[in-house]
Scaffold this motif. Structure first.
Motif, short mmCIF file in Angstrom:
data_model
loop_
_atom_site.label_atom_id
_atom_site.label_comp_id
_atom_site.label_asym_id
_atom_site.label_seq_id
_atom_site.Cartn_x
_atom_site.Cartn_y
_atom_site.Cartn_z
N LEU A 109 0.83 -1.20 0.00
CA LEU A 109 0.00 0.00 0.00
C LEU A 109 0.87 1.26 0.00
O LEU A 109 2.01 1.24 0.47
N PRO A 110 0.33 2.37 -0.46
CA PRO A 110 1.02 3.65 -0.32
C PRO A 110 1.14 4.02 1.16
O PRO A 110 0.42 3.50 2.00
N LYS A 111 2.02 4.96 1.42
CA LYS A 111 2.33 5.31 2.79
C LYS A 111 1.11 5.79 3.57
O LYS A 111 0.88 5.38 4.71
N GLU A 112 0.28 6.64 2.95
CA GLU A 112 -0.87 7.20 3.65
C GLU A 112 -1.87 6.11 4.02
O GLU A 112 -2.39 6.06 5.14
N LEU A 113 -2.16 5.23 3.05
CA LEU A 113 -3.12 4.16 3.32
C LEU A 113 -2.56 3.17 4.34
O LEU A 113 -3.30 2.67 5.20
N ALA A 114 -1.26 2.90 4.26
CA ALA A 114 -0.65 2.00 5.23
C ALA A 114 -0.74 2.57 6.63
O ALA A 114 -0.98 1.84 7.61
N ASP A 115 -0.58 3.89 6.74
CA ASP A 115 -0.68 4.52 8.05
C ASP A 115 -2.10 4.41 8.60
O ASP A 115 -2.30 4.26 9.81
N GLU A 116 -3.10 4.46 7.73
CA GLU A 116 -4.48 4.26 8.17
C GLU A 116 -4.69 2.84 8.70
O GLU A 116 -5.41 2.63 9.67
N VAL A 117 -4.05 1.88 8.02
CA VAL A 117 -4.16 0.49 8.48
C VAL A 117 -3.54 0.37 9.88
O VAL A 117 -4.10 -0.27 10.78
N VAL A 118 -2.38 1.01 10.07
CA VAL A 118 -1.74 0.97 11.38
C VAL A 118 -2.65 1.58 12.43
O VAL A 118 -2.80 1.07 13.55
N GLY A 119 -3.28 2.70 12.08
CA GLY A 119 -4.22 3.31 13.01
C GLY A 119 -5.37 2.40 13.37
O GLY A 119 -5.81 2.34 14.53
N SER A 120 -5.88 1.65 12.38
CA SER A 120 -6.97 0.70 12.65
C SER A 120 -6.52 -0.43 13.56
O SER A 120 -7.26 -0.90 14.42
N VAL A 121 -5.25 -0.85 13.37
CA VAL A 121 -4.71 -1.89 14.25
C VAL A 121 -4.60 -1.36 15.68
O VAL A 121 -4.93 -2.07 16.65
N LEU A 122 -4.19 -0.12 15.82
CA LEU A 122 -4.06 0.46 17.16
C LEU A 122 -5.41 0.58 17.86
O LEU A 122 -5.47 0.62 19.10
N ASP A 123 -6.47 0.63 17.09
CA ASP A 123 -7.81 0.69 17.70
C ASP A 123 -8.15 -0.59 18.46
O ASP A 123 -9.08 -0.60 19.28
N CYS A 124 -7.42 -1.68 18.17
CA CYS A 124 -7.64 -2.93 18.90
C CYS A 124 -7.28 -2.78 20.37
O CYS A 124 -7.75 -3.55 21.22
N PHE A 125 -6.40 -1.80 20.66
CA PHE A 125 -5.90 -1.66 22.03
C PHE A 125 -6.79 -0.71 22.83
O PHE A 125 -6.33 0.29 23.37
N SER A 126 -8.03 -1.05 22.88
CA SER A 126 -8.98 -0.28 23.68
C SER A 126 -9.47 -1.18 24.80
O SER A 126 -9.66 -2.38 24.61
N PHE A 127 -9.69 -0.60 25.97
CA PHE A 127 -10.14 -1.42 27.10
C PHE A 127 -11.60 -1.82 26.96
O PHE A 127 -12.13 -2.53 27.80
N GLN A 128 -12.22 -1.36 25.86
CA GLN A 128 -13.56 -1.86 25.54
C GLN A 128 -13.48 -3.14 24.73
O GLN A 128 -14.48 -3.83 24.56
N GLU A 129 -12.28 -3.42 24.21
CA GLU A 129 -12.08 -4.64 23.41
C GLU A 129 -11.73 -5.81 24.32
O GLU A 129 -11.28 -5.64 25.46
N THR A 130 -11.92 -7.01 23.78
CA THR A 130 -11.60 -8.23 24.53
C THR A 130 -10.11 -8.53 24.46
O THR A 130 -9.36 -7.88 23.72
#
Length: 1193
Positions: free
Chosen positions: A391-412
């Protein structure tokens, strides 16, 4: 996480490890080559022999399985083994059984080495296509016995598909001899692949490999690819995941498509990818209940995503050197631009269109990161890494951001785990740019301590383990300067996990990650020093981690505060009681590293938790407050400060009022009382040891009432918790009395002394056995000042409880604890030969003490739990040793032979008995007393002979728990007159027992001794008299009498008394017969059977005694128990065959026939005439019937 291994496969084990480990470490070559060759060569001989076939196969399996961890060692020999086996397969003379067995061996090799490597060795010439296809066509897909054959043939066919010729050239003339058209090879292979994709066994996996190789051929792709994809999609659309057959079909279709899109060219498959993706979307595989289908769905989706995107390496990715050493060395030299990788030069453009379907793919993979199964999350994480790399850099950064959303204390915890795996993959591939580390590192630090309570346990160990993997991958991915700002955070978090994590795998993973960072980054503070103490093996022991390694690490200022904070925040309120207790002890050990921080910050924080509503946190906080206060007291001793000088007055008041707060809230009651009572006892102990200024304060009475109330209510707690509570109570009482019930001169407060001693002596008579136990242990814990002038009263109470409750046969635990307390009281009171019996051990009371302890050695109480009296005997042995060594060191003159002799004899008896644990305990104490020189124990009978039998080296070399070692020594004591009675008594129980090994070795040792004296009539006479005296003393004691009879039977059978048998009516035989007659009215079948065996053994003695023995046996032939009548007849039959001189030869045959043919299990009236007939033939008077209630005829 695993440490890197050394060249020989050994990961750094030290000398002295197990033999198995050593064998694993020395694997460097294929050692069984010759044996393997021999096994393979023998296939032609054993294929039709089921036993031989099974033997050869199992041996081959064992050899191959050794190399599961290092399959590359097989590589030089694979081709030779394959050729030999394929010769059997190709031979026209080989029967089907040999062919199938050959393929089974091929599968075993393939399983160890892996199909990807092994299948490349198959011959794949043009000439191989037709034979393999024909052989596969002849197989029965439903034959469950030969699936290995089909599996390996499909792999072989996969390799033959790689021939670089159009398959139509192999068809020749498609018309057969009968004029019918033959099917083209291409269609035949495709039909076979399709047929095996829908089976339910392992050939389905091989069929998917075949599809990936076959469908990517240029000729097949042009003609059959579209049709095959249509067929696969229709299979996926039309089947459900509700039945086993449909699951197998779906599995095969998804596997084949995943491998096809993996190995196929993008240009060939791109046109079909949207259709396949649409079909998968409609199927909703992510919602399937089958983890295998969800995993295959993720694998296929990521391959579709890679198909949509151009194969390129992202120019924006972060690179740290190269995996190749040669490439790294080359970069250090001036190079021309032409040496740069071509693909990177060609793909500098960032502006190109990304298909819309990629968004769907990424969304699917992000959902897969949160799946409940690890295999699905791991596959999704790898997919995220692969797709992001294109992926291009901008889209890849969005993917990284989506992965970081997994680290929420609302998640299992599943989402956190998947997120960690994805971050590790992104970092490993250079797709996580350094600019993102400020967002990522804090999340990883949180993940390293992630734990979520679920009921009575917690989840999150997989998250912590994967977070260690992230740290490990970051160490390899980034230059030291990139991680420099985060070094302290990562290092502290890794060390906290390596030392304080409950899960051993997480501790070792953190240790490995820390080691990797120390080696690759070189910026971790004190890395080498810490690794020496906290290596992979050291962190395996939880106690060592908390109590030792943590102290060493905390000595480095960079880590001290973070470790303390973690214990307070995460471990003091942990759900596992063991972790909470270890955390409090760790805080005690860490206090000297930061006393001011502990006193001003940590202690107030813990005191607020101690008054909180969280039960677990309250428990841990109360214990921790006591431990920290005690540690501060120790620190103050070095600086001449008291605890009150170091902590605030508010903390002092809070510590003092903790008991009152708990009591007012009634938190000693109910379930919480299980934790609060030992916690407050621990606090009392530590505050007392810390010499807190609470003397004459009302809180002391409150503490005493808490201790007394706990002793009174011990019966309310479960058996698993009582020991810990009692230990806490006893320790608290001892410390409390030592500090607050004595004046400065060491004299006890008379009022409290009278109250406590009277109260606990009264508790010895309580109807609750646990209250008795607690009271006894409380008396034993009283300090010397409290015992002074009360010794006689205390001894009378303890001695009375031991003797009275033993006669009643109950309160076993109380007797055990009373025996322990007797020794504790003696140790504290001390010894003075001419002292007062009310204050010290002296010549007036020592005999009484020994009498009680020796009587406890004869406690054989049994209940539904078994031989519970063994608890008392064990305690008595320990107490005897402690008291004896105490007296021997202080006043050996009052230790008379009348005390030492019975003690040593009783210990010898215990060392000869059948229970391994207690035999070992007795044996070790016997050796300790025998070889003690400082002090030396006087008046040990036969000391010199004992030292010859049991020399000093046996203290360490003799394993008393092993019957093979113990009895060969203990039996030699039979030759010492003073020990013969007690040793033989113990051996009788062992030799007549039911444990095979104990019986075997005890009997063997006994027979060896008797063999030495078989010619010595005096020694044998003495032995016989001892045996009879034991028998007579225990005539009505089934614990001894039954095993003794069994031992006698073995001794008689082995001819141990042969010298007696030559004398008519020998007294030994007469006395033994008289004693056995005492059992004639017994209702115990085991005892009666043992008597029958002894009667038959005694028949070898000469004289008139034989008639008496026969008379007893004939009486038993009409016993009221049928089983006894039958056993008697059987034993008499064998006896008469051995001793033919017993009766007239003319009637011998008639007697034997009558004994064998009569049904002795018939009623007594039926068998009595037969018995009377035997009496006539044997010349024995017929027994006369008595009252009907009698047990005899």
């Amino acid at each position: 996480m695993a440490l890197s291994e050394t060249d020989n496969g050994c990961s750094g084990e030290k000398e002295g490890d197990t033999e198995a480990t050593v064998q694993t470490c020395v694997l460097s070559v294929f050692r069984e080559k010759s044996e393997t060759t021999s096994l393979i060569s023998s296939l032609s001989q054993v294929h039709d022999d089921p036993v031989g076939r099974e033997t050869v196969t199992q041996r081959f399996l064992v050899i191959m399985n050794v190399y599961q961890e290092m399959p590359h060692l097989l590589d030089p020999h694979l081709e030779g083994m394959l050729k030999t086996i394929l010769d059997f397969v190709r031979s026209e003379k080989s029967p089907p059984s040999l062919v199938h067995l050959s393929f089974k061996f091929l599968y075993i090799i393939c399983k160890v080495r892996g199909y990807k490597i092994f299948m490349q060795l198959f011959p794949h010439e043009v000439s191989d296509v037709q034979p393999v296809l024909e052989l596969l066509s002849r197989q029965d897909p439903n034959d469950s016995e030969t699936w290995e054959t089909r599996y390996m043939l499909l792999l072989w066919l996969s390799m033959t598909c790689l021939i670089p010729f159009d398959l139509s050239r192999l068809d020749g003339h498609l018309e057969s001899e009968d004029g019918k058209a033959r099917e083209p090879i291409m269609d035949r292979i495709l039909a076979i692949a399709k047929s095996y994709l829908v089976v339910s066994d392992s050939p389905r996996d091989a069929a998917s490999v075949l599809v990936s190789k076959f469908m990517t051929r240029p000729d097949v792709r042009q003609k059959r690819l579209g049709d095959f994809l249509d067929w696969s999609l229709s299979i996926i659309s039309q089947t459900s995941d509700h039945s086993m057959s449909d699951l197998a079909v779906l599995d095969g279709a998804l596997q084949s498509l995943a491998k096809l899109f993996k190995h196929g060219k993008r240009d060939d498959l791109l046109q079909y990818a949207p259709t396949v993706l649409h079909c998968l979307e409609q199927k909703h595989l992510s919602e399937s209940s089958e983890a295998t289908l969800r995993k295959l769905g993720v694998k296929l989706i990521q391959r579709l995503g890679l198909t949509f995107l151009k194969p390129r390496l992202a120019a924006w990715r972060y690179q740290r050197g190269s995996r190749s050493l040669a490439a790294n060395l080359a970069t250090s030299q001036p190079t021309s631009a032409s040496t740069a990788p071509k693909m990177e030069i060609q793909e500098q453009e960032e502006d190109y269109d990304i298909p819309e379907e990629v968004e769907t793919v990424i969304e699917y993979l992000l959902v897969g990161l949160k799946d409940k199964e690890t295999v699905v999350r791991w596959s999704a994480a790898k997919g995220i890494g692969r797709v992001t790399g294109r992926l291009p850099k901008e889209l890849a950064d969005e993917v990284v951001g989506s992965v970081l959303d997994c680290f929420s204390f609302q998640e299992t915890d599943n989402a956190w785990h998947g997120g960690c795996l994805a971050l590790a993959e992104l970092g490993r591939r250079g797709l996580l740019l350094p600019s993102r580390l400020t967002d990522v590192v804090p999340l990883i630090v949180k993940s390293l301590t992630y734990e979520e309570k679920r009921g009575s346990c917690s989840v999150g160990s997989n998250v912590r383990d994967s977070a260690c993997y992230v740290c490990w991958s970051f160490a390899r991915a980034y230059e030291p300067k990139e991680l420099q700002p985060f070094v302290n955070q990562i290092a502290s978090a890794l060390l906290i996990t390596a030392v304080f994590d409950r899960n051993v795998n997480c501790r070792r993973a953190a240790s490995a990650a820390f080691q990797e960072n120390v080696g690759r980054q070189g910026t971790f503070p004190h890395g080498i020093d810490i690794l020496t103490a906290a290596d992979y093996y050291s962190v395996g022991n939880l106690n060592n981690c908390y109590l030792n390694i943590s102290v060493y690490i905390a000595s480095f200022p960079e880590y001290t505060k973070s470790m303390i904070d973690h214990l307070v925040a995460m471990k003091i309120n942990h759900w596992d009681c063991v972790i909470r207790e270890l955390a409090t002890k760790a805080l005690h050990n860490l206090t000297p590293k930061g006393p001011d921080y502990m006193a001003t910050t940590v202690l107030p924080q813990l005191l607020s938790m101690a008054a909180g509503i969280d039960l677990l946190g309250r428990h841990g906080a109360i214990l921790a407050c006591g431990e920290i206060t005690h540690a501060l007291y120790k620190v103050g001793l070095q600086t001449n400060r008291t605890v009150v000088d170091m902590i605030s007055l508010e903390c002092v008041d809070a510590l003092k009022n903790t008991h009152f707060v708990l009591n007012e809230r009634k938190q000693y009651k109910g379930f919480g009382g299980l934790l609060m009572r030992p916690a407050i006892c621990g606090l009392i102990e530590k505050l007392s040891l810390s010499k807190m200024p609470f003397k004459n304060d009302p809180v002391i009475a409150g503490w005493q009432s808490a201790i007394d109330d706990t002793i009174q209510n011990l019966h309310l707690f479960s058996s698993g918790d009582r020991d810990g509570i009692i230990a806490a109570v006893v320790s608290a009482l001892s410390a409390l009395c030592e500090e607050y019930y004595q004046d400065n001169s060491g004299q006890a407060d008379p009022q409290m002394q009278d109250v406590l001693v009277s109260q606990y002596i009264e508790g010895l008579q309580n109807h609750q056995k646990l209250t008795r136990s607690g009271s006894a242990l409380a008396l034993g814990s009283l300090p010397r000042a409290m015992i002074h002038s009360k010794l006689k009263q205390i001894f009378e109470g303890l001695l009375q409880m031991c003797t009275v409750s033993q006669k009643e046969g109950n309160f076993t635990e109380a007797r055990r604890d009373a025996v322990r307390s007797i020794a504790q009281v003696c140790m504290k009171a001390g010894v003075c030969p001419n002292g007062s019996p009310d204050s010290v051990i002296c010549s007036e009371n020592i005999a009484e003490i020994y009498d009680v302890l020796l009587s406890a050695l004869n406690d054989y109480t049994t209940d539904s739990r078994g031989d519970v009296g063994a608890w008392v005997r064990e305690a008595a042995m320990t107490s005897l040793m402690e008291v004896t060594l105490l007296v021997a060191s202080s006043a050996p003159e009052i230790l008379s032979s009348d005390l030492v002799k019975p003690m040593m004899c009783c210990l010898a008896q215990q060392a000869a008995e059948k229970i391994d644990r207690y035999r070992a305990h007795a044996g070790n104490i016997f050796l300790r007393l025998l070889h003690s020189t400082d002090p030396a124990v006087p008046h040990i009978p036969h000391r010199e002979e004992l030292l010859n039998i049991l020399p000093a080296e046996t203290i360490t070399s003799l394993n008393w728990k092993a019957p093979s070692q113990a009895f060969m020594y203990i039996a030699q004591l039979l030759g010492l007159p003073e020990y013969q009675y007690h040793t033989l008594l113990g051996l009788s129980v062992s030799a007549g027992g039911i444990t095979e090994s104990t019986v075997q070795f005890s009997c063997q040792s006994l027979f060896d001794f008797l063999k030495k004296i078989e010619k010595d009539s005096v020694a044998l006479e003495q032995f016989g008299n001892t045996l009879l005296s034991i028998f007579k003393a225990n005539l009505h004691n089934n614990r001894v009498s039954v095993p003794l009879l069994k031992m006698l039977n073995q001794m008689l059978a082995n001819g141990c008394f042969e010298i007696f048998t030559k004398q008519e009516n020998h007294p030994f035989c007469m006395d033994l017969l008289a004693l056995c007659k005492e059992f004639k009215k017994s209702k115990d079948i085991s005892k009666l059977r043992a008597c029958i065996d002894v009667f038959c053994g005694l028949i070898q003695f000469q004289g008139g005694v034989r008639k008496s023995i026969l008379s007893q046996l004939l009486l038993l032939l009409c016993h009221s128990f049928p089983v006894i009548r039958k056993t008697t007849a059987s034993q008499m039959y064998e006896m008469l065959l051995i001793y033919e001189d017993l009766i007239d030869p003319e009637v011998l045959d008639d007697v034997i026939t009558l004994l064998s043919d009569t049904n002795w299990e018939s009623d007594v009236a039926t068998v009595r005439p037969h018995r009377n007939q035997l009496c006539d033939w044997l010349g024995v008077a017929k027994p006369q019937p008595v009252a009907k209630s009698s047990a005899q005829a």
